[in-house]
Design an enzyme around this catalytic site. Structure first.
Site, short mmCIF file in Angstrom:
data_model
loop_
_atom_site.label_atom_id
_atom_site.label_comp_id
_atom_site.label_asym_id
_atom_site.label_seq_id
_atom_site.Cartn_x
_atom_site.Cartn_y
_atom_site.Cartn_z
N ASP A 8 -47.83 -1.35 -30.57
CA ASP A 8 -48.61 -0.24 -31.11
C ASP A 8 -49.79 0.02 -30.17
O ASP A 8 -50.38 -0.92 -29.63
CB ASP A 8 -49.13 -0.55 -32.51
N GLU A 23 -53.48 2.32 -29.55
CA GLU A 23 -54.53 3.23 -30.01
C GLU A 23 -55.03 3.96 -28.77
O GLU A 23 -55.16 3.37 -27.69
CB GLU A 23 -55.68 2.47 -30.68
N HIS A 71 -54.82 1.22 -38.52
CA HIS A 71 -55.07 1.96 -37.27
C HIS A 71 -55.71 1.08 -36.19
O HIS A 71 -56.39 1.60 -35.31
CB HIS A 71 -55.93 3.21 -37.52
N ASP A 78 -51.34 -3.00 -36.97
CA ASP A 78 -50.24 -2.05 -37.15
C ASP A 78 -48.93 -2.61 -36.61
O ASP A 78 -47.85 -2.40 -37.19
CB ASP A 78 -50.56 -0.72 -36.45
#
Length: 574
Positions: free
Chosen positions: A30, A32, A171, A176
């Site tokens: 994941d 960001e 998030h 995540d």
């Protein structure tokens, strides 16, 4: 040829289908980021969890300095601030460590298109090759597995709640990724209950696979994991499609998975009633058998079947003042094979330029020429034999020059054309110099290919060997440019007795008198490329394999420089 019956009734064992899911290593990742554009935005955090068989093998997580400010709206979502990433490494330093962590694994991400796009862009930006992993998107898998009633939303938070994930997504990259692990395991349990037990079956289960493809996957059950040729057969016993494979079962299975997206071949699979096969000693034999089957059956779904006679030849006409003619059928002394009519026309122009062969197409009488000089005569590019300005004896040296150039006995005309090109370049007439360069390149390429193919086709017998990479040998017996026999000597087996058996059992080949001795240009080209590969050894030949000293092969280094200077023309002319 092996024929399978009732193939649709065969059920493959799960281990035969590929890698069992319990033995597959997944890296759930994941990211960001500062925004949604991989080209304009940057990564601020990466989190990844490596799992296999339901067990966590390791985790990878770090904040990343994006090299720019993080927009307030992103801060409000992720909670990652500029202060938090100020001392973090840049992704240029993080990427190699992540690639090593994820090496050899299947990538998993929730809405994988987003994460994979950023990772691919990072690899491109920092000079790392993209590993091209198999990718599983838990959003796509969820939409395939779950009903609308079960999961009105496929957002990660909703799926994590549905599957009782141990980590609540927030998030942040690692949290995540951990939640996505639990979602993945929940989805795999669902598909496992309907028979999806391997990675290949999982990829096959994606929505892109048609029901027909999925229903007919049993057609590959009887195929061996050996090199060979496969034939998709139609309902009237017609051959629909022919292909080659180093592993027959694995290759044919791909037609029933998501990797096969071509509408034409999906249509073929829908029509197919079974798959026949021919096992081969090694890939060269498979390629040759494929060409022969294509020629014999002309399958409607093979593109190469649409224009089987695609070789062209240049020959001198039989008349007092011979001219160059483009023909389909090779004749003694002809130049070829040439892959397209356009290329053949280009070679004609080049030959006319360097030899003086007349460009006009009219027949000219040796005793009563009745023509009138054309514009080429006024430009001193033709000596107007049509008007009686040139006798048969005066024209004959041009014919001899063309014949010797084709036979590899003369290269002076090439040097003269190269000199003219240099003179034009020095005079800064660059466009005209480029025309001469391209004309010379076309001619050198055609002459070199023809002479190399012709020299191989002239040999009564060649026995060649290549290492199989496992301590054994792959053998090919070639007669007049055709593959007459093929075999292997595995590690521990004496090779020369195998060679003797292959030679004794090899096909008898009777040559014709054309430049390729009757061999198919396509097959001859495949054989020559195999022989040209580094590591190929000549075990024995009936006579020395040679080319004339003045063949076009002497111009290969010049041709390489010319092609490097104009890469676009290289692709269009080959």
């Amino acid at each position: 040829m092996t024929t399978a019956s009732e193939t649709t009734q065969v059920q493959l064992a799960f281990d035969e289908l590929g890698t069992p899911l319990r033995d597959t290593t997944f890296v759930v990742v994941d990211l960001e980021t500062t925004g949604g554009s991989a080209e304009q935005d940057a990564i601020t955090e990466i989190g990844a969890v490596k799992v296999r068989g339901g067990e966590v093998l390791g985790e990878f997580a770090t904040l990343v300095d994006p090299g720019r400010g993080i927009p307030p709206e992103i801060v409000s979502i992720t909670g990652i601030t500029d202060a938090m990433v100020s001392a973090a490494p840049t992704f240029e330093h993080v990427l190699p460590a992540f690639l090593e962590f994820a090496s050899g694994a299947v990538f998993v991400a929730h809405n994988s298109g987003f994460d994979m796009t950023f990772l691919k862009e990072a690899c491109k930006r920092y000079g790392y090759p993209w590993p091209k992993p198999a990718v599983v998107c838990t959003v796509k898998l969820a939409r395939r597995v779950l009903t609308r009633d079960e999961a009105p939303s496929c957002r990660l938070s909703a799926l994590a709640q549905l599957f009782h994930a141990r980590t609540t997504p927030n998030h942040r990259a690692l949290a995540d990724a951990r939640a996505t692990v639990d979602v993945l395991h929940g989805l795999l349990e669902r598909v496992g209950s309907i028979g999806v037990q391997s990675l290949e079956e999982l990829m096959d289960y994606l929505p892109e696979v048609t029901a027909t493809q999925r229903r007919k996957r049993g057609m590959a059950a009887h195929l061996p994991e050996e090199p060979g040729v496969y034939l998709f057969m139609g309902p009237r016993e017609e051959v629909l499609y022919v292909g080659t494979a180093t592993n027959l079962r694995r290759r044919v299975r791909q037609y029933f998975t998501a990797s096969e997206t071509r509408p034409r071949l999906r249509e073929m699979v829908a029509l197919a009633s079974r798959v026949d096969f021919v096992t081969c000693a090694h890939p060269l034999e498979a390629q040759v058998r494929e060409l022969r089957l294509l020629s014999a059956h002309k399958p409607s779904y093979n593109r190469r079947s649409r224009n089987p006679n695609h070789s062209w030849w240049l020959t001198l006409t039989d008349e007092p003042f011979p001219r160059l003619s483009v023909v389909r059928t090779p004749r003694p002394g002809a130049l070829g094979p040439i892959r397209s009519r356009r290329m053949a026309d280009d070679v004609v122009l080049a030959l006319q330029e360097v030899t003086g062969i007349r460009p006009c197409t009219q027949r000219i009488s040796a005793t009563r020429p009745t023509g009138k000089p054309c514009a080429l005569a006024e430009l001193h590019r033709c000596q107007a034999p049509c008007a009686g300005r040139q006798s048969v004896e005066e024209y004959a040296p041009f014919v001899v020059t063309a014949q010797e150039l084709v036979a590899g006995l003369r290269t002076r005309p090439l040097a003269e054309l190269a000199s003219r090109m240099e003179v034009l370049a020095q005079a800064q007439r660059y466009e005209q110099a480029a025309v001469e360069r391209d004309r010379l390149a076309v001619l050198v390429r055609a002459l070199d290919r023809a002479q190399r193919l012709g020299s191989l086709a002239a040999l009564a017998e060649v026995v060649a060997a290549r290492s199989d990479g496992k301590g054994g040998w792959l053998f090919a017996v070639i007669r007049y440019g055709r593959l007459a026999s093929a075999g292997v000597a595995p590690r521990g087996v004496r090779p020369m007795p195998v060679v003797a058996q292959l030679v004794a059992a090899a096909e008898t080949v009777l040559p014709s008198d054309d430049p390729l001795r009757g061999a198919s240009p396509e097959e001859l080209g495949v054989v020559l490329r195999w022989l040209d590969q580094p590591g190929t050894r000549l075990v024995q030949t009936s006579e020395p394999w040679w080319q004339p000293v003045r063949s076009a092969g002497r111009w290969r280094s010049w041709l390489a420089r010319a092609e490097a200077a104009v890469p676009r023309q290289r692709t269009t002319s080959e």
